[in-house]
Every structure is written in structure tokens, then in C-alpha cells.
Design a protein around this motif. Structure first.
Motif, mmCIF file in Angstrom:
data_model
loop_
_atom_site.group_PDB
_atom_site.id
_atom_site.type_symbol
_atom_site.label_atom_id
_atom_site.label_comp_id
_atom_site.label_asym_id
_atom_site.label_seq_id
_atom_site.Cartn_x
_atom_site.Cartn_y
_atom_site.Cartn_z
ATOM 1 N N MET A 157 29.945 42.803 48.936
ATOM 2 C CA MET A 157 30.450 42.901 47.574
ATOM 3 C C MET A 157 31.978 42.880 47.585
ATOM 4 N N ILE A 158 32.561 42.092 46.686
ATOM 5 C CA ILE A 158 34.001 42.075 46.489
ATOM 6 C C ILE A 158 34.321 42.882 45.240
ATOM 7 N N GLU A 159 35.123 43.912 45.397
ATOM 8 C CA GLU A 159 35.653 44.648 44.250
ATOM 9 C C GLU A 159 36.910 43.904 43.802
ATOM 10 N N PHE A 160 36.883 43.395 42.580
ATOM 11 C CA PHE A 160 37.898 42.466 42.090
ATOM 12 C C PHE A 160 38.686 43.126 40.954
ATOM 13 N N TYR A 161 39.972 43.311 41.190
ATOM 14 C CA TYR A 161 40.857 43.950 40.221
ATOM 15 C C TYR A 161 41.709 42.864 39.571
ATOM 16 N N SER A 162 41.596 42.739 38.244
ATOM 17 C CA SER A 162 42.239 41.590 37.622
ATOM 18 C C SER A 162 42.524 41.840 36.145
ATOM 19 N N ALA A 163 43.154 40.841 35.535
ATOM 20 C CA ALA A 163 43.406 40.794 34.105
ATOM 21 C C ALA A 163 43.439 39.315 33.717
ATOM 22 N N ALA A 164 43.541 39.055 32.416
ATOM 23 C CA ALA A 164 43.468 37.679 31.910
ATOM 24 C C ALA A 164 44.818 36.980 32.063
ATOM 25 N N THR A 165 45.165 36.628 33.303
ATOM 26 C CA THR A 165 46.400 35.924 33.605
ATOM 27 C C THR A 165 46.082 34.754 34.532
ATOM 28 N N PRO A 166 46.988 33.773 34.638
ATOM 29 C CA PRO A 166 46.731 32.668 35.568
ATOM 30 C C PRO A 166 46.478 33.133 36.998
ATOM 31 N N ASN A 167 47.241 34.117 37.475
ATOM 32 C CA ASN A 167 47.026 34.585 38.845
ATOM 33 C C ASN A 167 45.671 35.247 38.999
ATOM 34 N N GLY A 168 45.244 35.975 37.987
ATOM 35 C CA GLY A 168 43.915 36.565 38.036
ATOM 36 C C GLY A 168 42.828 35.515 38.030
ATOM 37 N N TYR A 169 43.002 34.486 37.216
ATOM 38 C CA TYR A 169 41.980 33.446 37.124
ATOM 39 C C TYR A 169 41.837 32.654 38.418
ATOM 40 N N LYS A 170 42.926 32.530 39.193
ATOM 41 C CA LYS A 170 42.819 31.858 40.496
ATOM 42 C C LYS A 170 41.696 32.470 41.330
ATOM 43 N N LEU B 222 36.004 33.118 43.553
ATOM 44 C CA LEU B 222 34.779 33.917 43.658
ATOM 45 C C LEU B 222 33.584 33.171 43.074
ATOM 46 N N GLU B 223 33.811 32.504 41.954
ATOM 47 C CA GLU B 223 32.726 31.738 41.324
ATOM 48 C C GLU B 223 32.375 30.507 42.147
ATOM 49 N N GLU B 224 33.380 29.779 42.626
ATOM 50 C CA GLU B 224 33.129 28.571 43.412
ATOM 51 C C GLU B 224 32.414 28.904 44.722
ATOM 52 N N MET B 225 32.768 30.024 45.320
ATOM 53 C CA MET B 225 32.200 30.398 46.615
ATOM 54 C C MET B 225 30.911 31.198 46.487
ATOM 55 N N ALA B 226 30.504 31.463 45.242
ATOM 56 C CA ALA B 226 29.252 32.189 44.958
ATOM 57 C C ALA B 226 29.199 33.539 45.657
ATOM 58 N N LEU B 227 30.344 34.235 45.645
ATOM 59 C CA LEU B 227 30.417 35.561 46.266
ATOM 60 C C LEU B 227 30.068 36.635 45.229
ATOM 61 N N PRO B 228 29.253 37.594 45.589
ATOM 62 C CA PRO B 228 28.982 38.696 44.656
ATOM 63 C C PRO B 228 30.230 39.556 44.488
ATOM 64 N N TYR B 229 30.527 39.910 43.252
ATOM 65 C CA TYR B 229 31.715 40.708 43.000
ATOM 66 C C TYR B 229 31.513 41.603 41.789
ATOM 67 N N ARG B 230 32.353 42.617 41.714
ATOM 68 C CA ARG B 230 32.364 43.505 40.558
ATOM 69 C C ARG B 230 33.779 43.526 40.002
ATOM 70 N N LEU B 231 33.915 43.239 38.719
ATOM 71 C CA LEU B 231 35.223 43.176 38.087
ATOM 72 C C LEU B 231 35.703 44.561 37.668
ATOM 73 N N HIS B 232 36.968 44.829 37.980
ATOM 74 C CA HIS B 232 37.665 45.998 37.457
ATOM 75 C C HIS B 232 38.815 45.452 36.602
ATOM 76 N N HIS B 233 38.638 45.480 35.296
ATOM 77 C CA HIS B 233 39.614 44.884 34.375
ATOM 78 C C HIS B 233 40.715 45.896 34.103
ATOM 79 N N ASN C 290 52.438 46.861 45.443
ATOM 80 C CA ASN C 290 53.339 46.190 44.511
ATOM 81 C C ASN C 290 52.928 46.388 43.065
ATOM 82 N N GLY C 291 51.750 46.924 42.828
ATOM 83 C CA GLY C 291 51.334 47.221 41.471
ATOM 84 C C GLY C 291 51.174 46.007 40.587
ATOM 85 N N ARG C 292 50.613 44.937 41.145
ATOM 86 C CA ARG C 292 50.361 43.713 40.385
ATOM 87 C C ARG C 292 48.918 43.279 40.617
ATOM 88 N N ILE C 293 48.363 42.615 39.604
ATOM 89 C CA ILE C 293 47.055 41.991 39.818
ATOM 90 C C ILE C 293 47.271 40.547 40.251
#
Length: 222
Positions: free
Chosen positions: A1-14, A19-30, A49-52
Motif C-alpha cells: 500500500m502507498i500512503e499518498f499525501y497530496s492536494a489538487a496541484t500539478p505536482n500532486g497530479y503527477k 499510481l493510476e498508470e502503474m495500478a498500485l494500491p494507494y490511500r489518499l491523504h488530502h 520541506n513541508g510540501r506536497i
């Protein structure tokens, strides 16, 4: 499982795309960036660095990775996907990944700041970043006149990194008029189902409440 910390930004969408292309199971932390959730001690323990974005790979002793380019490389190496094994081909993909990390993202990010967000309009700053942003898009267009994707004729993490930034060129105030090869690539990558799913992880503020609710209901684990 990948714990994924992100927000709606270009860097987050990368990373969402990877994760979607590689079909890896993940859990989003928004993380709510407006509330400075990315500066809380529990997140700083993952990314000083305190960045997503950032990830924690629970299948690898809770190994944490921050910086979007580093995350893409880690996931590609973990899965053996979207990064060539041949040393020269691999280097080409990494070169274009670094081109995004060092050029396209920072310059278009600055264009966004001065064109959209800065409290006063500074024409010289706007012109500077619009010109440099357009120049970088022209470099991409020249490359894409020669090959189908940035790393060559195979889709790779270089495309995953670059597409979320180029797709917001209108928001940045940068035209892609006359860049036919870039426009072809934008459409081709944007038509990939994984990219379309990734734009819901998390949903952007421009989506309706109903769209956000539907997206959230799907994003717990994939």
C-alpha cells in the motif's frame, strides 16, 4: 500500500497519474494547503520541506519519499514500468523529467503567481515568465516533432511529470498557438484513462460539489 499525501496541484497530479498508470494500491491523504496542513509536525516527519506530494510505502518498511520527481523515479523502479532498462534510453527519460523539474514547473509556477495571484500586477514580471514559459513549451514542441513522447516513442514518467503543468497553460496565461506537436501530445496523454482518473485525486476546486463527492467516494484505495 502507498500512503499518498497530496492536494489538487500539478505536482500532486503527477504522482496520482503514476499510481493510476502503474495500478498500485494507494490511500489518499488530502492535505488542505490553505490551512497549512502540510506544515504540521506529522507531515514534516515525512517531508521536512513541508510540501506536497509525498508518499510512504508500507510494503517497504514505511519508506518515505518526497519531491515529485523522486517519487516518480521510485515508483517506476519499484514496478519496473515507464522507465526504460536500457541505460541510454533511461537517461533520455530522466533528462526530460529533470527538464520539467528544473524548468517547466518552476517557470509556469512563477507565471501563475504573477499572472493570477500576486496582489499587484507587475508587467515586467508577468512578461518575463510568460516569455520563458512559452520558450520552454517551444522546446517541448520541437522535441515532440521528432518523437511521440518526451522520452522517445514510449510513454514514460517524463510525460506524467510534464503533462499536468502544460495542460494548465491557459491558467498561466501562456499560449500554445502554433505548437501543433505539443497540442497533439497534450490530447494523446489527456485521453489516457489513468490521467483522467488521476485528475480526481483529489478533485480540483473548480469541480462541482456533486463531482467532488463522486470522486471522493472512489479514491479511498485504488
Amino acid at each position: 500500500m502507498i500512503e499518498f499525501y497530496s492536494a489538487a496541484t500539478p505536482n500532486g497530479y503527477k504522482v496520482a497519474i503514476a499510481l493510476e498508470e502503474m495500478a498500485l494500491p494507494y490511500r489518499l491523504h488530502h492535505l488542505d494547503l490553505s490551512a497549512n496542513e502540510q506544515k504540521r509536525p506529522e507531515f514534516l516527519a515525512i517531508n521536512p520541506n513541508g510540501r506536497i506530494p509525498a508518499i510512504v510505502d508500507t510494503d517497504n518498511h514505511d519508506f518515505a519519499v518526497f519531491e515529485s520527481g523522486a517519487i516518480l523515479l521510485y515508483l517506476a523502479e519499484k514496478t519496473g514500468k515507464f522507465l526504460p532498462a536500457d541505460p541510454n534510453a533511461r537517461s533520455v527519460v530522466i533528462q526530460w523529467l529533470m527538464f520539467q523539474m528544473g524548468g517547466v514547473g518552476p517557470m509556469m509556477g512563477q507565471a501563475n503567481v504573477f499572472y493570477r495571484y500576486f496582489p499587484e500586477k507587475i508587467p515586467a514580471a508577468i512578461e518575463r515568465y510568460h516569455k520563458e514559459g512559452r520558450r520552454l513549451l517551444e522546446v517541448l514542441n520541437t522535441r515532440l516533432a521528432q518523437v511521440e513522447y518526451l522520452g522517445g516513442n514510449e510513454y514514460s514518467i517524463a510525460d506524467m511529470a510534464t503533462w499536468p503543468w502544460v495542460r494548465i497553460h491557459d491558467w498561466s496565461g501562456i499560449s500554445v498557438e502554433g505548437l501543433d506537436h505539443l497540442q497533439r501530445w497534450l490530447e494523446a496523454v489527456g485521453n489516457r484513462p489513468a490521467c483522467q482518473r488521476a485528475l480526481q485525486v483529489p478533485p480540483s476546486a473548480s469541480q462541482s460539489d456533486d463531482e467532488r463527492a463522486k470522486a471522493v467516494s472512489k479514491m479511498v484505495t485504488r
